[in-house]
Design a protein around this motif. Sequence first.
Motif, PDB file in Angstrom:
ATOM      1  N   UNK A 111       0.838  -1.199   0.000  1.00 53.06           N
ATOM      2  CA  UNK A 111       0.000   0.000   0.000  1.00 53.06           C
ATOM      3  C   UNK A 111       0.873   1.249   0.000  1.00 53.06           C
ATOM      4  N   UNK A 112       1.905   1.240   0.831  1.00 51.52           N
ATOM      5  CA  UNK A 112       2.813   2.382   0.880  1.00 51.52           C
ATOM      6  C   UNK A 112       3.501   2.624  -0.450  1.00 51.52           C
ATOM      7  N   UNK A 113       3.938   1.544  -1.094  1.00 49.93           N
ATOM      8  CA  UNK A 113       4.608   1.673  -2.393  1.00 49.93           C
ATOM      9  C   UNK A 113       3.662   2.254  -3.448  1.00 49.93           C
ATOM     10  N   UNK A 114       2.396   1.850  -3.390  1.00 48.64           N
ATOM     11  CA  UNK A 114       1.407   2.364  -4.351  1.00 48.64           C
ATOM     12  C   UNK A 114       1.220   3.874  -4.171  1.00 48.64           C
ATOM     13  N   UNK A 115       1.159   4.311  -2.923  1.00 49.84           N
ATOM     14  CA  UNK A 115       1.000   5.743  -2.640  1.00 49.84           C
ATOM     15  C   UNK A 115       2.233   6.519  -3.096  1.00 49.84           C
ATOM     16  N   UNK A 116       3.406   5.939  -2.892  1.00 55.22           N
ATOM     17  CA  UNK A 116       4.653   6.586  -3.321  1.00 55.22           C
ATOM     18  C   UNK A 116       4.671   6.778  -4.836  1.00 55.22           C
ATOM     19  N   UNK A 117       4.274   5.752  -5.576  1.00 53.68           N
ATOM     20  CA  UNK A 117       4.266   5.845  -7.042  1.00 53.68           C
ATOM     21  C   UNK A 117       3.285   6.911  -7.519  1.00 53.68           C
ATOM     22  N   UNK A 118       2.123   6.965  -6.889  1.00 54.19           N
ATOM     23  CA  UNK A 118       1.130   7.977  -7.251  1.00 54.19           C
ATOM     24  C   UNK A 118       1.676   9.380  -7.001  1.00 54.19           C
ATOM     25  N   UNK A 177      -0.395   8.646 -17.183  1.00 54.66           N
ATOM     26  CA  UNK A 177       0.387   7.821 -16.258  1.00 54.66           C
ATOM     27  C   UNK A 177      -0.160   7.924 -14.839  1.00 54.66           C
ATOM     28  N   UNK A 178      -0.493   9.137 -14.415  1.00 51.64           N
ATOM     29  CA  UNK A 178      -1.051   9.340 -13.079  1.00 51.64           C
ATOM     30  C   UNK A 178      -2.385   8.618 -12.932  1.00 51.64           C
ATOM     31  N   UNK A 179      -3.221   8.708 -13.954  1.00 52.04           N
ATOM     32  CA  UNK A 179      -4.529   8.046 -13.918  1.00 52.04           C
ATOM     33  C   UNK A 179      -4.376   6.535 -13.787  1.00 52.04           C
ATOM     34  N   UNK A 180      -3.391   5.973 -14.477  1.00 52.67           N
ATOM     35  CA  UNK A 180      -3.143   4.529 -14.411  1.00 52.67           C
ATOM     36  C   UNK A 180      -2.727   4.112 -13.002  1.00 52.67           C
ATOM     37  N   UNK A 181      -1.850   4.896 -12.394  1.00 50.53           N
ATOM     38  CA  UNK A 181      -1.374   4.576 -11.046  1.00 50.53           C
ATOM     39  C   UNK A 181      -2.474   4.751 -10.000  1.00 50.53           C
ATOM     40  N   UNK A 182      -3.315   5.745 -10.183  1.00 57.78           N
ATOM     41  CA  UNK A 182      -4.437   5.935  -9.260  1.00 57.78           C
ATOM     42  C   UNK A 182      -5.429   4.783  -9.365  1.00 57.78           C
ATOM     43  N   UNK A 183      -5.642   4.305 -10.581  1.00 54.54           N
ATOM     44  CA  UNK A 183      -6.516   3.158 -10.781  1.00 54.54           C
ATOM     45  C   UNK A 183      -5.956   1.926 -10.077  1.00 54.54           C
ATOM     46  N   UNK A 184      -4.644   1.757 -10.161  1.00 55.17           N
ATOM     47  CA  UNK A 184      -3.985   0.632  -9.497  1.00 55.17           C
ATOM     48  C   UNK A 184      -4.128   0.734  -7.981  1.00 55.17           C
ATOM     49  N   UNK A 185      -3.991   1.944  -7.452  1.00 56.92           N
ATOM     50  CA  UNK A 185      -4.134   2.147  -6.007  1.00 56.92           C
ATOM     51  C   UNK A 185      -5.551   1.820  -5.548  1.00 56.92           C
TER      52      UNK A 185
END
Length: 210
Positions: free
Chosen positions: A140-147, A180-188
């Motif tokens: 979860x932390x890694x996902x937030x960092x990427x976003x 790219x941001x939208x893709x990462x937010x979807x993943x989160x």
Amino acid sequence: MRQRKGSFSEESFAIVSDRISVSHSDSVKLILEKTYSISDFEEATRDAERLLSELKQTLETLKDSRIDRRPKQFGMCKEELNNRVKQFVYDAKFLVSNATQTKEKLAENLNTCMHTLAKVFLHAQATMIMMVAVHQAQQLGFEVIKVTNSFKSTVNAAQAACGKPLSDPHMRYLMRQATSLATLLSSLLKHLKTLEQIRFIMSVCLFEIL
């Protein structure tokens, strides 16, 4: 910033302050108290970096964390985190779409995004510290960092593209960053969905113990 008594935000502030660090919750409060203007884009980037640094510290402490994890608290923190991430999706869309307008309007959207991002970090850390599975909390932390890293790039691109026509190279670059941001937010958001299963398992285990 005052939080209403008994609110989910108050719960998360207490968890982060007591179980992680007072400075972490204070950083969130400082951002929420700020109003970002057209001259504060670099400051916003620095504030995002501070949030990232503190989240990475939280990741380091997870393995040694020994707290009483409660399904109810986890559920509240996770639900609030999910709501804030959805709000951030909405805010980020406005930031990108308003890049064709004035810098004042862009700064207004930046201000909204930074406030929402700070709340995402607050509830993310509270959720992480309440999770039983350390690897799930770390993910979860890694996902937030990427976003957040992607958001920083999007903000820089939006500032460079502000006021330019859609055909401008800066604007096209902004669109790529936004995608790219939208893709990462979807993943989160998908990752948060899987946490519902964790909440259910924790509740079942508690029921069996009782």
